[in-house]
Design a protein around this motif. Structure first.
Motif, PDB file in Angstrom:
ATOM      1  N   LEU A 270       0.832  -1.214   0.000  1.00 11.09           N
ATOM      2  CA  LEU A 270       0.000   0.000   0.000  1.00 11.09           C
ATOM      3  C   LEU A 270       0.859   1.253   0.000  1.00 11.09           C
ATOM      4  O   LEU A 270       0.552   2.233  -0.701  1.00 11.09           O
ATOM      5  N   LEU A 271       1.948   1.226   0.782  1.00 13.87           N
ATOM      6  CA  LEU A 271       2.824   2.394   0.825  1.00 13.87           C
ATOM      7  C   LEU A 271       3.499   2.627  -0.523  1.00 13.87           C
ATOM      8  O   LEU A 271       3.631   3.781  -0.979  1.00 13.87           O
ATOM      9  N   GLY A 272       3.941   1.524  -1.180  1.00 10.42           N
ATOM     10  CA  GLY A 272       4.556   1.675  -2.508  1.00 10.42           C
ATOM     11  C   GLY A 272       3.573   2.226  -3.519  1.00 10.42           C
ATOM     12  O   GLY A 272       3.920   3.100  -4.337  1.00 10.42           O
ATOM     13  N   ALA A 273       2.324   1.715  -3.496  1.00  8.84           N
ATOM     14  CA  ALA A 273       1.308   2.219  -4.420  1.00  8.84           C
ATOM     15  C   ALA A 273       0.997   3.679  -4.147  1.00  8.84           C
ATOM     16  O   ALA A 273       0.803   4.481  -5.097  1.00  8.84           O
ATOM     17  N   PHE A 274       0.974   4.059  -2.863  1.00  3.31           N
ATOM     18  CA  PHE A 274       0.706   5.461  -2.507  1.00  3.31           C
ATOM     19  C   PHE A 274       1.823   6.370  -3.021  1.00  3.31           C
ATOM     20  O   PHE A 274       1.559   7.472  -3.521  1.00  3.31           O
ATOM     21  N   GLN A 275       3.095   5.928  -2.910  1.00  6.62           N
ATOM     22  CA  GLN A 275       4.214   6.725  -3.411  1.00  6.62           C
ATOM     23  C   GLN A 275       4.113   6.906  -4.939  1.00  6.62           C
ATOM     24  O   GLN A 275       4.409   7.989  -5.461  1.00  6.62           O
ATOM     25  N   MET A 276       3.703   5.845  -5.612  1.00  5.52           N
ATOM     26  CA  MET A 276       3.590   5.936  -7.080  1.00  5.52           C
ATOM     27  C   MET A 276       2.469   6.899  -7.479  1.00  5.52           C
ATOM     28  O   MET A 276       2.615   7.675  -8.448  1.00  5.52           O
ATOM     29  N   LEU A 277       1.343   6.874  -6.759  1.00  2.00           N
ATOM     30  CA  LEU A 277       0.220   7.741  -7.105  1.00  2.00           C
ATOM     31  C   LEU A 277       0.507   9.194  -6.785  1.00  2.00           C
ATOM     32  O   LEU A 277      -0.033  10.109  -7.448  1.00  2.00           O
ATOM     33  N   THR A 278       1.322   9.449  -5.777  1.00  2.00           N
ATOM     34  CA  THR A 278       1.597  10.830  -5.349  1.00  2.00           C
ATOM     35  C   THR A 278       2.956  11.323  -5.830  1.00  2.00           C
ATOM     36  O   THR A 278       3.458  12.340  -5.338  1.00  2.00           O
ATOM     37  N   SER A 279       3.557  10.627  -6.789  1.00  2.00           N
ATOM     38  CA  SER A 279       4.903  11.037  -7.248  1.00  2.00           C
ATOM     39  C   SER A 279       4.855  12.331  -8.066  1.00  2.00           C
ATOM     40  O   SER A 279       5.851  13.047  -8.147  1.00  2.00           O
ATOM     41  N   ALA A 280       3.702  12.627  -8.687  1.00  2.00           N
ATOM     42  CA  ALA A 280       3.522  13.870  -9.478  1.00  2.00           C
ATOM     43  C   ALA A 280       4.587  14.006 -10.548  1.00  2.00           C
ATOM     44  O   ALA A 280       5.112  15.103 -10.812  1.00  2.00           O
ATOM     45  N   LEU A 286       8.741   8.014  -8.010  1.00  2.00           N
ATOM     46  CA  LEU A 286       8.052   6.947  -8.738  1.00  2.00           C
ATOM     47  C   LEU A 286       8.855   5.648  -8.682  1.00  2.00           C
ATOM     48  O   LEU A 286       8.294   4.566  -8.463  1.00  2.00           O
ATOM     49  N   GLN A 287      10.181   5.746  -8.861  1.00  2.00           N
ATOM     50  CA  GLN A 287      11.026   4.550  -8.811  1.00  2.00           C
ATOM     51  C   GLN A 287      11.070   3.949  -7.407  1.00  2.00           C
ATOM     52  O   GLN A 287      11.069   2.719  -7.247  1.00  2.00           O
ATOM     53  N   ALA A 288      11.094   4.835  -6.397  1.00  2.00           N
ATOM     54  CA  ALA A 288      11.108   4.349  -5.012  1.00  2.00           C
ATOM     55  C   ALA A 288       9.824   3.593  -4.697  1.00  2.00           C
ATOM     56  O   ALA A 288       9.846   2.560  -4.019  1.00  2.00           O
ATOM     57  N   GLY A 289       8.685   4.096  -5.214  1.00  2.00           N
ATOM     58  CA  GLY A 289       7.408   3.409  -5.005  1.00  2.00           C
ATOM     59  C   GLY A 289       7.390   2.050  -5.688  1.00  2.00           C
ATOM     60  O   GLY A 289       6.905   1.056  -5.120  1.00  2.00           O
ATOM     61  N   LYS A 290       7.932   2.013  -6.940  1.00  2.00           N
ATOM     62  CA  LYS A 290       7.991   0.746  -7.658  1.00  2.00           C
ATOM     63  C   LYS A 290       8.869  -0.264  -6.919  1.00  2.00           C
ATOM     64  O   LYS A 290       8.504  -1.450  -6.785  1.00  2.00           O
ATOM     65  N   ASP A 291      10.039   0.194  -6.451  1.00  2.00           N
ATOM     66  CA  ASP A 291      10.960  -0.699  -5.731  1.00  2.00           C
ATOM     67  C   ASP A 291      10.317  -1.234  -4.451  1.00  2.00           C
ATOM     68  O   ASP A 291      10.465  -2.414  -4.108  1.00  2.00           O
ATOM     69  N   ARG A 292       9.607  -0.352  -3.732  1.00  2.00           N
ATOM     70  CA  ARG A 292       8.964  -0.777  -2.490  1.00  2.00           C
ATOM     71  C   ARG A 292       7.865  -1.811  -2.757  1.00  2.00           C
ATOM     72  O   ARG A 292       7.734  -2.810  -2.045  1.00  2.00           O
ATOM     73  N   LEU A 293       7.075  -1.557  -3.813  1.00  3.44           N
ATOM     74  CA  LEU A 293       6.006  -2.487  -4.161  1.00  3.44           C
ATOM     75  C   LEU A 293       6.572  -3.839  -4.598  1.00  3.44           C
ATOM     76  O   LEU A 293       6.086  -4.907  -4.186  1.00  3.44           O
ATOM     77  N   THR A 294       7.629  -3.789  -5.408  1.00  2.00           N
ATOM     78  CA  THR A 294       8.257  -5.029  -5.870  1.00  2.00           C
ATOM     79  C   THR A 294       8.856  -5.818  -4.704  1.00  2.00           C
ATOM     80  O   THR A 294       8.711  -7.053  -4.626  1.00  2.00           O
TER      81      THR A 294
END
Length: 325
Positions: A270-280, A286-294
């Motif tokens: 959820l945190l990774g998806a939230f980072q990707m949605l709020t990366s603007a 965006l990459q940090a969110g992808k890495d966290r989700l992966t």
């Protein structure tokens, strides 16, 4: 004629002295002797021999419940048994749910009712439950008195306003004070009502008094509440039902770890998806969110396959007793 009567009387007299009387006063024996110490929830088979064949005997077990002004015993189990044709009674004592000092007495029973005739053929035979150490709870009684509510020794002479207290001698030995006998035992006293096995339907056993004919095993050291609907030994806790058998305990720990690991992995996704949605449009966020989700997905898969691997090794390959799918 008089000589014949006299000879008959003398013959009957000597027959009574050398044949009948020894059979009546022959002392009964008990094996094992002494009875020794029993573990909580365990039984021990006793063999009483040299009894009068086919005669009814009164069997009574008592627990030491007071030491002041002198030893006082309270009966908690009594019944009658008939010796077999060889003059033997075989019976188990136990299992007991309370730590303490006990006595066994066997005496001839009255012919009409199941009660003692006042004389004993065995006992009182002393035995214990729970491993007595031979050490008193408090030193120098009666001036030092054991306080059951605080598990400490109180000085009742020095000051009646502020009572000085001190730890029991059991505490220094890492043992437990049994409040009835005031002796140190290696097994902790069971808290009344906290049982791990329900009494039989219609039982007359009162766990608050420890009196009744239906004696049953309990969790002596754990003192936990019984898990409803659970057939294996277990304790009810704040995080659920925890088993006491090693194999079941490992499974409980694995289930708990799986739940925690799965929950953390879900939160990280959820945190990774939230980072990707709020990366603007920020490529680093965006990459940090992808890495966290992966990483969260990989971690969750690792947990699932780790459990599968443990089942294959523990159940299918090694066949560890108690482990199952």
């Amino acid at each position: 004629m008089g000589k014949i009567i006299t000879a008959f009387i003398l013959a009957f007299f000597f027959f009574s002295i050398f044949v009948l009387l020894p059979r009546q006063i022959k002392a009964a024996t008990i094996k094992p002797d002494p009875i020794g110490d029993l573990d909580i929830g365990k039984s021990k088979m006793l063999t009483i021999s040299s009894l009068i064949p086919n005669k009814k005997y009164y069997w009574q077990e008592q627990k030491l419940t007071s030491t002041i002004p002198g030893p006082g015993y309270s009966p908690f189990f009594a019944d009658c048994y008939i010796a077999n044709s060889s003059g033997v009674i075989e019976k188990e004592i136990g299992p007991f749910i309370y730590v303490g000092m006990y006595q066994l007495t066997i005496s001839p029973a009255s012919t009409s009712r199941c009660e003692s005739n006042g004389t004993s053929v065995i006992g009182p035979e002393d035995f214990s439950v729970g491993g007595p150490t031979g050490k008193s709870c408090c030193d120098a009684p009666p001036f030092i008195k054991y306080d059951r509510s605080t598990d400490r020794c109180n000085n009742i002479i020095v000051n009646f306003l502020v009572t000085p207290t001190q730890p029991t001698q059991c505490a220094a030995l890492r043992t437990f004070c049994e409040p009835d006998s005031l002796q140190c035992f290696t097994t902790q006293t069971v808290v009344a009502g906290k049982i791990c096995k329900e009494p039989k339907p219609g039982s007359d056993f009162d766990p608050t008094k420890g009196i009744g004919t239906d004696k049953y095993a309990v969790c002596a050291k754990a003192g936990g509440l019984k898990c409803e609907g659970e057939t294996k030994p277990a304790i009810k806790t704040a995080i659920g039902c925890i088993h006491t058998n090693p194999a079941d305990l490992v499974q409980d720990v694995l289930k708990f770890a799986l739940g925690i690991g799965g929950g953390l992995a879900f939160l990280m996704m959820l945190l990774g998806a939230f980072q990707m949605l709020t990366s603007a449009g920020n490529p680093e966020t965006l990459q940090a969110g992808k890495d966290r989700l992966t990483s969260a997905v990989i971690g969750l898969l690792f947990i699932i396959f780790a459990v599968l691997l443990l089942q294959i090794i523990g159940v299918d390959i090694l066949g560890i007793p108690g482990f199952e799918r």
